[in-house]
Design a protein around this motif. Structure first.
Motif, PDB file in Angstrom:
ATOM      1  N   VAL A 148      34.225  32.101  10.673  1.00 41.19           N
ATOM      2  CA  VAL A 148      33.043  32.136   9.966  1.00 41.19           C
ATOM      3  C   VAL A 148      31.862  31.681  10.680  1.00 41.19           C
ATOM      4  O   VAL A 148      31.937  30.560  10.766  1.00 41.19           O
ATOM      5  CB  VAL A 148      33.423  31.683   8.513  1.00 41.19           C
ATOM      6  N   LEU A 149      30.779  32.469  10.555  1.00 45.85           N
ATOM      7  CA  LEU A 149      29.653  31.987  10.854  1.00 45.85           C
ATOM      8  C   LEU A 149      28.540  31.926   9.707  1.00 45.85           C
ATOM      9  O   LEU A 149      28.222  33.065   9.149  1.00 45.85           O
ATOM     10  CB  LEU A 149      28.778  32.823  12.119  1.00 45.85           C
ATOM     11  N   GLU A 150      28.326  30.863   9.289  1.00 39.32           N
ATOM     12  CA  GLU A 150      27.274  30.679   7.961  1.00 39.32           C
ATOM     13  C   GLU A 150      25.942  30.606   8.804  1.00 39.32           C
ATOM     14  O   GLU A 150      25.587  29.630   9.431  1.00 39.32           O
ATOM     15  CB  GLU A 150      27.597  29.611   7.047  1.00 39.32           C
ATOM     16  N   ILE A 151      24.846  31.560   8.383  1.00 40.32           N
ATOM     17  CA  ILE A 151      23.457  31.481   8.938  1.00 40.32           C
ATOM     18  C   ILE A 151      22.644  30.992   7.834  1.00 40.32           C
ATOM     19  O   ILE A 151      22.639  31.329   6.628  1.00 40.32           O
ATOM     20  CB  ILE A 151      22.834  33.131   9.068  1.00 40.32           C
TER      21      ILE A 151
ATOM     22  N   ALA B 152      29.070  44.109   4.244  1.00 39.43           N
ATOM     23  CA  ALA B 152      28.603  45.284   4.840  1.00 39.43           C
ATOM     24  C   ALA B 152      29.577  45.263   6.335  1.00 39.43           C
ATOM     25  O   ALA B 152      29.952  44.080   6.655  1.00 39.43           O
ATOM     26  CB  ALA B 152      27.098  45.118   5.252  1.00 39.43           C
ATOM     27  N   SER B 153      29.667  46.219   6.784  1.00 42.28           N
ATOM     28  CA  SER B 153      30.604  46.321   8.207  1.00 42.28           C
ATOM     29  C   SER B 153      29.599  46.722   9.232  1.00 42.28           C
ATOM     30  O   SER B 153      28.482  47.441   8.978  1.00 42.28           O
ATOM     31  CB  SER B 153      31.588  47.278   7.800  1.00 42.28           C
ATOM     32  N   ARG B 154      30.446  46.504  10.560  1.00 47.17           N
ATOM     33  CA  ARG B 154      29.303  47.249  11.623  1.00 47.17           C
ATOM     34  C   ARG B 154      29.621  48.607  11.711  1.00 47.17           C
ATOM     35  O   ARG B 154      28.661  49.248  12.109  1.00 47.17           O
ATOM     36  CB  ARG B 154      30.164  46.506  12.835  1.00 47.17           C
TER      37      ARG B 154
ATOM     38  N   ALA C   3      20.176  41.839  13.916  1.00 48.56           N
ATOM     39  CA  ALA C   3      20.656  42.235  15.274  1.00 48.56           C
ATOM     40  C   ALA C   3      21.729  41.306  15.940  1.00 48.56           C
ATOM     41  O   ALA C   3      22.635  41.564  16.267  1.00 48.56           O
ATOM     42  CB  ALA C   3      19.545  42.440  16.049  1.00 48.56           C
ATOM     43  N   GLY C   4      21.253  40.006  15.866  1.00 46.46           N
ATOM     44  CA  GLY C   4      22.278  39.026  16.447  1.00 46.46           C
ATOM     45  C   GLY C   4      23.635  38.757  15.588  1.00 46.46           C
ATOM     46  O   GLY C   4      24.740  38.644  16.042  1.00 46.46           O
ATOM     47  N   MET C   5      23.529  38.842  14.253  1.00 50.23           N
ATOM     48  CA  MET C   5      24.811  38.777  13.363  1.00 50.23           C
ATOM     49  C   MET C   5      25.602  39.903  13.769  1.00 50.23           C
ATOM     50  O   MET C   5      26.690  39.903  13.661  1.00 50.23           O
ATOM     51  CB  MET C   5      24.115  38.738  11.912  1.00 50.23           C
ATOM     52  N   ARG C   6      24.930  41.109  13.738  1.00 51.01           N
ATOM     53  CA  ARG C   6      25.893  42.366  14.151  1.00 51.01           C
ATOM     54  C   ARG C   6      26.503  42.131  15.520  1.00 51.01           C
ATOM     55  O   ARG C   6      27.435  42.628  15.811  1.00 51.01           O
ATOM     56  CB  ARG C   6      24.966  43.525  14.104  1.00 51.01           C
ATOM     57  N   ARG C   7      25.709  41.473  16.420  1.00 55.17           N
ATOM     58  CA  ARG C   7      26.255  41.627  17.848  1.00 55.17           C
ATOM     59  C   ARG C   7      27.524  40.314  17.745  1.00 55.17           C
ATOM     60  O   ARG C   7      28.502  40.755  18.592  1.00 55.17           O
ATOM     61  CB  ARG C   7      25.143  40.696  18.584  1.00 55.17           C
ATOM     62  N   VAL C   8      27.512  39.436  16.994  1.00 54.15           N
ATOM     63  CA  VAL C   8      28.652  38.516  17.248  1.00 54.15           C
ATOM     64  C   VAL C   8      29.924  38.761  16.283  1.00 54.15           C
ATOM     65  O   VAL C   8      30.672  38.110  16.470  1.00 54.15           O
ATOM     66  CB  VAL C   8      28.065  37.100  16.536  1.00 54.15           C
ATOM     67  N   LEU C   9      29.739  39.834  15.563  1.00 47.65           N
ATOM     68  CA  LEU C   9      30.896  40.353  14.722  1.00 47.65           C
ATOM     69  C   LEU C   9      31.855  41.127  15.422  1.00 47.65           C
ATOM     70  O   LEU C   9      31.269  42.093  16.314  1.00 47.65           O
ATOM     71  CB  LEU C   9      30.212  41.144  13.394  1.00 47.65           C
ATOM     72  N   THR C  10      32.909  40.872  15.001  1.00 47.56           N
ATOM     73  CA  THR C  10      34.149  41.895  15.686  1.00 47.56           C
ATOM     74  C   THR C  10      33.917  43.124  15.072  1.00 47.56           C
ATOM     75  O   THR C  10      33.158  43.379  14.188  1.00 47.56           O
ATOM     76  CB  THR C  10      35.461  41.123  15.436  1.00 47.56           C
TER      77      THR C  10
ATOM     78  N   PRO D 229      23.781  31.287  19.113  1.00 43.41           N
ATOM     79  CA  PRO D 229      24.496  30.816  20.534  1.00 43.41           C
ATOM     80  C   PRO D 229      26.083  30.931  20.508  1.00 43.41           C
ATOM     81  O   PRO D 229      26.710  30.136  20.677  1.00 43.41           O
ATOM     82  CB  PRO D 229      24.161  29.470  20.626  1.00 43.41           C
ATOM     83  N   LEU D 230      26.458  32.189  20.326  1.00 43.28           N
ATOM     84  CA  LEU D 230      27.813  32.569  20.124  1.00 43.28           C
ATOM     85  C   LEU D 230      27.892  33.943  20.927  1.00 43.28           C
ATOM     86  O   LEU D 230      27.200  34.962  21.185  1.00 43.28           O
ATOM     87  CB  LEU D 230      28.325  32.720  18.801  1.00 43.28           C
ATOM     88  N   PRO D 231      29.121  34.081  21.649  1.00 41.96           N
ATOM     89  CA  PRO D 231      29.556  35.297  22.008  1.00 41.96           C
ATOM     90  C   PRO D 231      29.508  36.596  21.650  1.00 41.96           C
ATOM     91  O   PRO D 231      29.746  36.615  20.157  1.00 41.96           O
ATOM     92  CB  PRO D 231      30.836  34.972  23.121  1.00 41.96           C
ATOM     93  N   ASP D 232      29.206  37.764  22.042  1.00 39.87           N
ATOM     94  CA  ASP D 232      29.485  38.937  21.389  1.00 39.87           C
ATOM     95  C   ASP D 232      30.918  38.930  20.649  1.00 39.87           C
ATOM     96  O   ASP D 232      31.872  38.762  21.498  1.00 39.87           O
ATOM     97  CB  ASP D 232      29.446  40.217  22.308  1.00 39.87           C
ATOM     98  N   GLU D 233      30.910  39.763  19.666  1.00 36.26           N
ATOM     99  CA  GLU D 233      32.307  39.819  18.973  1.00 36.26           C
ATOM    100  C   GLU D 233      33.130  38.484  18.964  1.00 36.26           C
ATOM    101  O   GLU D 233      34.416  38.872  19.123  1.00 36.26           O
ATOM    102  CB  GLU D 233      33.036  41.147  19.630  1.00 36.26           C
ATOM    103  N   SER D 234      32.750  37.587  18.332  1.00 40.51           N
ATOM    104  CA  SER D 234      33.336  36.248  18.578  1.00 40.51           C
ATOM    105  C   SER D 234      33.690  35.939  16.893  1.00 40.51           C
ATOM    106  O   SER D 234      34.482  34.804  16.836  1.00 40.51           O
ATOM    107  CB  SER D 234      32.382  35.304  19.434  1.00 40.51           C
TER     108      SER D 234
END
Length: 205
Positions: A37-40, A203-205, A120-127, A94-99
């Motif tokens: 989990v990433l909490e923004i 929401a989903s990717r 856009a960054g939140m979507r990037r880091v989601l699996t 600061p996290l990798p893609d799909e992490s």
């Protein structure tokens, strides 16, 4: 502004975010966070009591404000899963893609300056099977309320850490490429209408 932003503003924002009507809204959606989990916008940790920690593998807490991280110290002590602070702004995750499996964002999209970049960054880091779990206040559907939101927005932002009353939460989430799978919108009981039109969902990717 330095003394205000370091002391008064964090206290005001933390107090507002911990109000009973706000906590009732958190209780509805925060338990949906699971996996990595990433909490923004972790703030002073008001979501901590509502996490289902048995469903969480790792919790990343993104919060650039040192004053808020200090205020979160007692609540963070109640976290029993692997926990990690990320102290960059929401636009620079600061996290990798799909992490991560879940991105949780509560009462934060209203404040991030470059909110489109942040989403856009939140979507990037989601699996690929990951989910965005959100709870935000924003632009009301009633014209009279919306007019007051537009009138008050400038002074409100100066007092409340850059918070915007009139951002279109669902429009922003959709424009970022997310598909909103679940959505509830209403005026939160006990909150003034100009600051209390709530959108929460998944929401989903």
């Amino acid at each position: 502004m330095g003394w205000y932003s370091d002391h008064i503003e964090p206290a005001l924002v933390s107090c507002a975010c911990g109000m009973k009507p706000v906590s009732k809204e958190r209780a509805k959606i925060v338990p949906r966070a699971s996996g990595r989990v990433l909490e923004i916008g972790f703030g002073s940790g008001h979501n901590v009591p509502f996490y289902d920690q048995s469903a969480i593998e790792h919790l990343y807490a993104l919060e650039p404000a040192e004053a808020m991280r200090k205020r979160a110290k007692k609540r963070v002590a109640d976290i029993e899963v692997p926990f990690e602070w990320l102290d960059l702004p929401g636009e620079d995750i600061p996290l990798p893609d799909e992490s991560v499996d879940t991105v949780l964002v509560t009462f934060t999209l209203c404040t991030i300056p470059e909110v489109e970049k942040a989403l856009a960054g939140m979507r990037r880091v989601l699996t690929p099977a990951g989910k965005l779990v959100f709870l935000e206040h924003g632009l009301a559907p009633d014209r009279g309320v919306a007019r007051w939101q537009n009138r008050l927005n400038g002074i409100w932002g100066k007092l409340a850490g850059g918070c915007n009353l009139n951002r279109d939460t669902t429009g922003l989430v959709g424009s970022a490429g997310f598909t909103i799978d679940e959505l509830d919108q209403h005026y939160a009981p006990g909150m003034p209408k100009f600051a209390g039109f709530i959108s929460y969902g998944v929401a989903s990717r």
